[in-house]
Design an enzyme around this catalytic site. Structure first.
Site, PDB file in Angstrom:
ATOM      1  N   GLU A 164       0.811  -1.219   0.000  1.00 37.24           N
ATOM      2  CA  GLU A 164       0.000   0.000   0.000  1.00 37.24           C
ATOM      3  C   GLU A 164       0.846   1.272   0.000  1.00 37.24           C
ATOM      4  OE1 GLU A 164      -2.733  -0.464   3.255  1.00 37.24           O
ATOM      5  OE2 GLU A 164      -3.557  -2.324   2.447  1.00 37.24           O
ATOM      6  N   GLU A 269      -6.358 -10.927  -0.425  1.00 40.50           N
ATOM      7  CA  GLU A 269      -7.263 -10.305   0.547  1.00 40.50           C
ATOM      8  C   GLU A 269      -8.701 -10.220   0.017  1.00 40.50           C
ATOM      9  OE1 GLU A 269      -5.610  -6.901   2.536  1.00 40.50           O
ATOM     10  OE2 GLU A 269      -3.555  -7.475   2.019  1.00 40.50           O
TER      11      GLU A 269
END
Length: 378
Positions: A164, A269
Site C-alpha cells: 500500500e 485479501e
C-alpha cells in the site's frame, strides 16, 4: 500454472497431524462430503487457493478453521503476526513465536506460504514511525528486512515486500519511508529482500488496483524496479470488493496491464462486504473508523437468502474472470477462513455482522462455496 494435488485422504491425515501438534482433539469432519473434491483440488491446475490465518489458528485453538484450511486451501497468508509492530516491536526486540508457528503450520500442511508484509506505513512501532533521520530509518529497514526475510529464507515462498505505497491517484503515499527516503526506499526494500531471500518470490501488494489512475502508479513502480535491475515477481491486487463493484472489466484491465510487464498477478485479501457503506469509502485504510448505528448493521441475526445468492453470483463472476486469466493469475487468497474471523466485522464500523467469505460463522460452506465448486463444469 501452479498445481497442488491435495487429496481428500491426505487432507484428513494432515488435520490429524495438525491436531496432535497443536495439542487439540480435532475430528476430521470438514464440511465437504468425504471423497468430494475440495476448493483447492478443483482449481489446482489454475491457481493456488489461499486463506489468511490468525493467531487462533496458528496456535491450534480454532480447530474448525484448521479443518477448513487443511481441506480446502493450498496457500496461507498471515493476517497480522508478521507485521512490523508484531514481529519487531523494539529496535533490538524480535518476537518470533507466532511467526515461527505460522511458517511451521504452512509446512505441515504443504502450503504455498506467503510472508506479509516487510514494509508498510501502517502497524509500525513508534521508533520507526517517528524517525526523521534518513540514515537511521534506512538502517532500521535494512535490519528488519535482512533479519525477518533471512530467518525464513527457503521456507517462505513469496513475500509481500511492499504494501500500500500508493495514493488513489497513483502518486506515492506520504508514508514515513517516502517522506524521509524518497522513492529510493522502494528500490532498496526489494533489493534487500532479494538478497536476504534469493529463492523467494517478491511482490507489491495494494488495494483498489482496478482503478485506472492507481493502475498507472503500479506500472510506474514496477518499471522503477525493473529499470534499476531489481527483481519483482508479482503484483497482489487486494480484492476488498462489494456486491456491486468494482466492474469486472476494470479488474480484467488491471490484470492484463500488470501481466504485460512480465510479472505474475495475485488476487489477495479477497472478500465481499454485504453491508452499507454510506461514506462511499474506497479501499481498505485500516485507520478509518466510525460509530455504529442499527441502520449500518442490517443483518445481525442472519443473511437473507436473496443476499446469499447475490454473494454467490458475485464470487462466480469474479472466479470466472480469474479462470479466463489463469495464465497470469497464480493465486487467489481469501482474507480469512470464515465470517467470524473477517476484519469487516469491525471496519469501518466496529461490532457489525458481515458475511464476506465462503464459510459462515460456524465454518459451514455457504452458497458461494458450492457455486465455486461447480463453476468449471458450467
Amino acid at each position: 500454472m501452479p498445481k497442488f494435488p491435495l487429496l481428500s485422504l491426505l487432507s484428513a491425515l494432515l488435520v490429524a497431524v495438525l491436531a496432535a501438534c497443536a495439542g487439540t482433539n480435532v475430528a476430521s469432519n470438514a464440511p465437504a462430503t468425504p471423497g468430494a473434491p475440495s476448493l483447492a483440488e478443483v482449481y489446482a491446475d489454475n491457481f493456488y487457493i489461499g486463506a489468511a490465518v490468525n493467531a487462533r489458528q496458528i496456535s491450534g485453538r480454532d480447530t474448525a478453521g484448521l479443518r477448513l484450511l487443511a481441506s480446502d486451501f493450498s496457500s496461507i497468508t498471515p493476517e497480522n503476526v508478521m507485521k512490523w509492530e508484531e514481529i519487531q516491536p523494539g529496535p533490538d526486540t524480535y518476537t518470533w513465536e507466532l511467526a515461527d508457528g505460522y511458517v511451521e503450520l504452512g509446512e505441515r500442511l504443504d502450503m504455498w506460504i506467503i510472508g506479509h508484509t516487510l514494509v508498510w506505513h501502517s502497524q509500525l512501532p513508534a521508533y520507526v514511525r517517528e524517525t526523521t533521520d534518513p540514515d537511521q530509518l534506512r538502517a532500521y529497514m535494512e535490519d528488519h528486512i535482512r533479519t525477518v526475510a533471512g530467518r525464513y529464507a527457503g521456507r517462505i515462498d513469496g513475500w509481500d515486500v511492499l504494501n500500500e505505497a500508493l495514493n488513489e491517484d497513483g502518486s506515492y503515499r506520504e508514508s514515513v519511508f517516502y517522506k524521509v527516503l524518497g522513492e529510493q526506499y522502494i528500490v532498496d526494500a526489494f533489493r534487500l529482500a532479494a538478497e536476504a531471500a534469493p529463492n523467494t518470490q517478491l511482490y507489491y501488494n495494494d488495494y483498489n488496483l482496478n482503478n485506472p489512475q492507481k493502475r498507472q502508479g503500479v506500472l510506474r513502480l514496477v518499471k522503477l524496479l525493473q529499470d534499476n535491475g531489481v527483481r519483482i515477481d508479482g503484483v497482489g491486487m487486494q480484492g476488498h470488493y462489494n456486491l456491486n463493484g468494482p466492474p469486472i472489466a476494470e479488474v480484467e484491465a488491471s490484470i492484463d496491464a500488470y501481466a504485460g510487464t512480465g510479472v505474475n498477478v495475485m488476487i489477495t485479501e479477497l472478500d465481499l462486504t454485504t453491508l452499507p457503506n454510506p461514506w462511499d469509502l474506497d479501499g481498505a485504510d485500516v485507520n478509518q473508523d466510525f460509530e455504529n448505528s442499527p441502520e449500518m448493521n442490517p443483518y445481525p441475526d442472519g443473511l437473507p437468502d436473496s443476499v446469499s445468492t447475490k454473494i454467490a453470483d458475485r464470487y462466480a463472476d469474479l472466479f470466472d474472470l480469474f479462470l479466463r486469466k489463469d495464465e497470469a493469475v497464480t493465486r487467489v487468497t481469501l482474507w480469512g477462513i470464515n465470517d467470524a474471523q473477517t476484519w469487516l466485522n469491525n471496519w469501518p464500523i466496529r461490532g457489525r455482522t458481515n458475511y464476506p467469505l465462503l464459510f459462515d460463522r460456524e465454518s459451514r460452506p455457504k452458497e458461494a462455496y458450492d457455486r465455486l465448486l461447480t463453476l468449471k463444469d458450467n
